[in-house]
Design a protein around this motif. Sequence first.
Motif, PDB file in Angstrom:
ATOM      1  N   ALA A 193      29.461  38.305  32.465  1.00  0.00           N
ATOM      2  CA  ALA A 193      29.137  37.917  31.081  1.00  0.00           C
ATOM      3  C   ALA A 193      30.351  37.309  30.370  1.00  0.00           C
ATOM      4  CB  ALA A 193      28.581  39.109  30.315  1.00  0.00           C
ATOM      5  N   PRO A 194      31.552  37.912  30.459  1.00  0.00           N
ATOM      6  CA  PRO A 194      32.707  37.282  29.803  1.00  0.00           C
ATOM      7  C   PRO A 194      33.072  35.925  30.387  1.00  0.00           C
ATOM      8  CG  PRO A 194      33.160  39.587  30.294  1.00  0.00           C
ATOM      9  CD  PRO A 194      31.902  39.222  31.025  1.00  0.00           C
ATOM     10  N   LEU A 195      32.857  35.733  31.691  1.00  0.00           N
ATOM     11  CA  LEU A 195      33.191  34.449  32.295  1.00  0.00           C
ATOM     12  C   LEU A 195      32.291  33.340  31.771  1.00  0.00           C
ATOM     13  CD1 LEU A 195      33.936  35.348  36.034  1.00  0.00           C
ATOM     14  CD2 LEU A 195      35.485  35.310  34.073  1.00  0.00           C
ATOM     15  N   PHE A 196      31.000  33.620  31.671  1.00  0.00           N
ATOM     16  CA  PHE A 196      30.085  32.616  31.104  1.00  0.00           C
ATOM     17  C   PHE A 196      30.341  32.447  29.606  1.00  0.00           C
ATOM     18  CE2 PHE A 196      27.558  33.508  34.965  1.00  0.00           C
ATOM     19  CZ  PHE A 196      27.307  32.206  35.367  1.00  0.00           C
ATOM     20  N   GLN A 197      30.622  33.529  28.921  1.00  0.00           N
ATOM     21  CA  GLN A 197      30.867  33.459  27.481  1.00  0.00           C
ATOM     22  C   GLN A 197      32.091  32.609  27.165  1.00  0.00           C
ATOM     23  OE1 GLN A 197      31.742  37.245  25.594  1.00  0.00           O
ATOM     24  NE2 GLN A 197      30.679  36.613  23.738  1.00  0.00           N
ATOM     25  N   ARG A 198      33.104  32.690  28.028  1.00  0.00           N
ATOM     26  CA  ARG A 198      34.341  31.953  27.808  1.00  0.00           C
ATOM     27  C   ARG A 198      34.357  30.587  28.511  1.00  0.00           C
ATOM     28  NH1 ARG A 198      39.300  35.769  29.186  1.00  0.00           N
ATOM     29  NH2 ARG A 198      40.414  34.164  27.978  1.00  0.00           N
ATOM     30  N   GLY A 199      33.248  30.215  29.136  1.00  0.00           N
ATOM     31  CA  GLY A 199      33.152  28.902  29.776  1.00  0.00           C
ATOM     32  C   GLY A 199      34.053  28.735  30.976  1.00  0.00           C
ATOM     33  N   MET A 200      34.202  29.793  31.765  1.00  0.00           N
ATOM     34  CA  MET A 200      35.122  29.756  32.897  1.00  0.00           C
ATOM     35  C   MET A 200      34.458  29.412  34.221  1.00  0.00           C
ATOM     36  SD  MET A 200      37.716  32.912  32.078  1.00  0.00           S
ATOM     37  CE  MET A 200      38.897  32.765  30.720  1.00  0.00           C
ATOM     38  N   VAL A 201      33.154  29.257  34.238  1.00  0.00           N
ATOM     39  CA  VAL A 201      32.426  28.911  35.459  1.00  0.00           C
ATOM     40  C   VAL A 201      32.186  27.404  35.460  1.00  0.00           C
ATOM     41  CG1 VAL A 201      30.405  29.368  36.877  1.00  0.00           C
ATOM     42  CG2 VAL A 201      31.333  31.176  35.401  1.00  0.00           C
TER      43      VAL A 201
END
Length: 324
Positions: free
Chosen positions: A253-261
């Motif tokens: 969830a934090p990775l998608f929230q922070r646009g890291m994918v």
Amino acid sequence: MLTPLKNGLANALSPAALYWLRSVKRAIMSEPPLPWPYGAQQEPGTSMSSPPAIAAPALLPSEDGRPIQDIALERYKLRQLPSPDSYYTYEDVLIVAAQEIAKMLTLCVQYVNGSHVYGDVAEFGTMGGFTAKTLATSMVFDLQRQPLGKSASGENPFRVLRLFDSFEGLPEITSPVDLTSPHVVSGAWAKGGCKVLAAPELRERIGRIIPPHRFEIYDGWFADTVKTLPPETRFALIHFDGDLYQSTMDALAPLFQRGMVSTGAVLLFDDWNANRALPSTGERRAWRELVAEFDIEASDCGDYSIAGKRFIIHSYRGIPADPE
């Protein structure tokens, strides 16, 4: 005319190689297999021992302690290896399920290189280090195959392997979703379970394959360690092996929230079919909620091995543009 050639070939080959060559011929001709050792007579009611395996030459660290990457690239440059593909081996794999996982991870690393996907490679949940070693081995030839001038790794132009684990086993299980899952109810998954390697042991094993500047280990719970990633971090491949629903949400969830994918990134779930593949539990439940929350568009690339599932990410709410 052929007899001298055949005799010369027979004299030049080792017994194991000669056995293999003649066995192939007999198989093609639908003839019974040869006994081993070659030329021995089998007694009634007994079985012959298996012939020795004929393995490809392994790339082992030299006595000076250099990582496999340096040795492999040196041999490749000197044309002692015909191609990078001849390097990939699974000598530590003993079962088919593990072999299929290793093959899929290797192919996915080659995919992100071939398709110019931006970012690094991540694994959440390292356990005994098998898949971490597979990813590291698959990344050895990034220096020959990765076409990007730079990546999310900053000044280092090649992908970094980022390994996340608590090194304390599974966390205390408190999520109602997890508490009702079959693996938790049965006790197969419990607090402290799945603890195998300590961080220094993992570091030592990965350091035998790629040099220290090409990997990083994040020691702690997913919910805490993902917060330490700098905002410019991008991931081209994520292998998730955190087992639990809550652990999946804490990491992804934090990775998608922070646009890291990144666009085109591969997301692999190791325990997709755990808990009798119930869609209300574990990684299946977490993925469904992530897709809804972030409006994720992804291609379902199918199952692999006995429990894995692979997706390719196309877009989601807040996805950043690829860096130049």
